[in-house]
Design an enzyme around this catalytic site. Sequence first.
Site, PDB file in Angstrom:
ATOM      1  N   GLY B 108       0.836  -1.199   0.000  1.00  0.00           N
ATOM      2  CA  GLY B 108       0.000   0.000   0.000  1.00  0.00           C
ATOM      3  C   GLY B 108       0.860   1.233   0.000  1.00  0.00           C
ATOM      4  O   GLY B 108       2.006   1.218  -0.433  1.00  0.00           O
ATOM      5  N   CYS B 109       0.302   2.324   0.527  1.00  0.00           N
ATOM      6  CA  CYS B 109       1.001   3.608   0.480  1.00  0.00           C
ATOM      7  C   CYS B 109       1.857   3.756   1.718  1.00  0.00           C
ATOM      8  O   CYS B 109       1.664   4.677   2.513  1.00  0.00           O
ATOM      9  CB  CYS B 109      -0.011   4.727   0.352  1.00  0.00           C
ATOM     10  SG  CYS B 109      -1.147   4.409  -1.002  1.00  0.00           S
ATOM     11  N   VAL B 110       2.751   2.811   1.937  1.00  0.00           N
ATOM     12  CA  VAL B 110       3.590   2.813   3.150  1.00  0.00           C
ATOM     13  C   VAL B 110       5.059   2.645   2.792  1.00  0.00           C
ATOM     14  O   VAL B 110       5.379   2.263   1.692  1.00  0.00           O
ATOM     15  CB  VAL B 110       3.175   1.708   4.132  1.00  0.00           C
ATOM     16  CG1 VAL B 110       1.777   1.955   4.641  1.00  0.00           C
ATOM     17  CG2 VAL B 110       3.275   0.343   3.478  1.00  0.00           C
TER      18      VAL B 110
END
Lengths: 242, 110, 499
Positions: B108-110
């Site tokens: 994800g956006c990590v």
Amino acid sequence: MTIFFAILFMVATLVMVVGLGLKIAQYARTPAPLKIPTTPAPLTKPGVAFRLGREALMFESLFKGNKPLWLFAMIFHLGLAVVLIRHVRYFETSVGPLVALVQPLAQPAGLAMVAGLLLLLARRVVIERIRYITGKSDILMLVLLIAIGASGMAMKCLVHTDIVAVKAFFTGLMGFELRPLPTDPLLAVHLLLVAALMIIFPFSKLLHAPGLFFSPTRNQTDTPREHRHLCDWAAKLEEKRS
Amino acid sequence: MAYTTNGASIEADEEGFLININDWNEDLAGQIAKDEGIALTPEHWEVVNFLREYYAEYQIAPAVRVLTKAIAKKMGPDKGNNKYLYELFPYGPGKQACKIAGLPKPTGCV
Amino acid sequence: MAAPFDTPELGNVEERRIPALKVGAMAESKPYVAAAAHQEPLGFPGVLEEGWEKKAIGHMGELLSKYRSLQVFMDICVKCGACTDKCHYFLGTADPKNMPVARQDLFRSVYRRYFTPMGKIAPNLVGARDLTKDVLDEWYNYFHQCSQCRRCSVFCPYGIDTAEISMAARDIMDSIGQGQKYCNEIIGKVHKIGNNLGLPAPALLDTLEGLEEDMEAETGVAVKLPIDVHGAEVLLVTPSADFFAEPHILGLMGYAKVFHAAGVSWTLSTLASEAGNFGMFIGNYEQMRKISLRIREAALQLGVKRIIFGECGHAWRVAYSFLNTLAGPWDFLDPRYPVPQHILEFTNDLISRKGIKLDKSGNDGMVLTVHDSCNVARGARMGDTPGGQFTIPRAVIQASVPKFVDMHPDTICEKTFCCGGGGGLLTDELIELRVKGSAPRMEALKDVVEREGVTHMAAMCAICKAQFTKILPYFGHDREMVVSVHQLVSNAIILGDND
């Protein structure tokens, strides 16, 4: 020669009108399923019309993007516009006010058009990035336009042709009546190239002219929250849902 | 790709994350760490063990903040911060420590 | 692990240096290809199969008939080159295929060959190409070097948006079994678990509980992070990174404090525990729609009156521009509020009518600048007037911090650069691309750090935050230099006394 050009121009006109008509119909018919204006975008339809007007007449986005290119493009397109208006006199029996207005500008406009084209060609050769993206057809298109401009300017300034007869030929042609065309090689070249341009118009990048008005990033209002935008094929997916 | 420890070949994805978490063992952790340029110390093991415990309960790696809090509790407040974790795992405690602990990579956006 | 590479040297932002071409510089850069296990759950073929060429062309024809943008953009480019120096990936890598027009031409050359008379008759003259495996590989590599940020479309005289073409190319590749692992694995997790992270409900509840403890310990006020609360006024949909990563999580606590201080009841949802919608990245309408419908379902189940989105760039584009189309109509929600709203619209409104109070000293010593997220800037709006997406975040930041300065005007608002990790490229194997692609932003940042003493850069997108956290150290900055906008609000907000 008269018969050849008469047929050529009828075919060229037919190809251009039908070809463009089909392309425009295709653009109009193809759905735009999502709201994708490049924001900030106008919220209203008049706002969109104003945005498109600025793009079409002032090349607003290009001005943001590249000032020299904007200038070259302006020089060419303005020149072309005046020259085109000026050429209307070959198709109408009495000269209209707009044509009369641009009459004195004809020569500078022709020069501007050719100069603009030469500048556009030069950047395709000189600037590395532009050279990289330039294909054969991009060069050919510029050469074609330059040749049209140059042959026209040559007739205007150097080797005059019988423009009264040319006018008679075209006004006659519009009524499907054959009148003799001067047998002047420069004129023949000019007309041949123009016909070629008309024929390739609907199959080439010249489609940018009508296409701009169908570009969803420029012709949509920014109102997705206010109005539900749903195209036909997307609506069919909804039927499956409920 | 695959790791070989104690004669067994253990399957991993393109980035070296284990395909099957049950393949993990301490020797393997040492080898994954070595490939990452890390020699495992007791401090590293604190992190790795916490990650594995957390994963066993929740089927996901803990948020970085949850990890720092747990480390602070175990090893003292001066160690409960991002900087310390990055010192241990320079490529990021989230991803690098997960890899060594045999957990899947957080996406994800990590 | 990616091969070593050099971090680009930063120039002077004022000079707007354009690199000399380095042909093939990024030809090898590509993300991992999706395995069958990532492809099949989305209904895509597992692997590239015999006959893919024909299938790809068939799918291209279908997209051309379904998307006016694609059809028009294929025809009208004159290759003027106004876009050639606008893409951050070109500026950072100097690979000519990262010039938007050249990237588009990878697609357009195939379009010409199969869909235009000139390309069928004289392919050489107009640069038309057969779709071969080499061409497909080139597509795969270079359409995964576009972050769909739309910067090129701002400067194109016809508004041609390379994002639309990248999306179409990725959709075609998915349809023949050549998908991208990062995006498709994540979309699979959304369908299966509910969010990009794959964070199951029990872990989410535990995380939120921990954060509530932290906030109470820190402020002395019991600020809640409610989840699955029926009848709450607001459903907050936020990127799952807000539950996991730094500085995202600090922003989440900021939202909670704003709701607390404003006295508005709100809830998160385990069903809609993701704002991001990677369906857009892969250009697949049905995936985008399926992901969006989770939000509709959650709103109906919980009986909320409003939907508010947390800080997330591409999510906000899908939410603002597409949600009404994909999952509307929203006639069951309170008609007095736009659907959906952005948390920054909500907070800004409270600030301007003094519904919450901020004390700038909470951010003492900080000098802020802001990174406009590409998809917020050019693919969406906030507020009632065009450009609200620029003024509203700035108003909120300025109300929260002692000093704010903007970066160079060519790098902000509609001309903002992508962070370098957007559009489905925020994956480790693309780190070289991400570092190089961030160079234009880093150049503008360096300028305000040196001239104005900027200490922090605020971001309003989960991808931007994660990307900057990763790449700031490459340029000699602290990774904690990037902050959430609502982290600043969180530091400044006055809790407790509500009247």
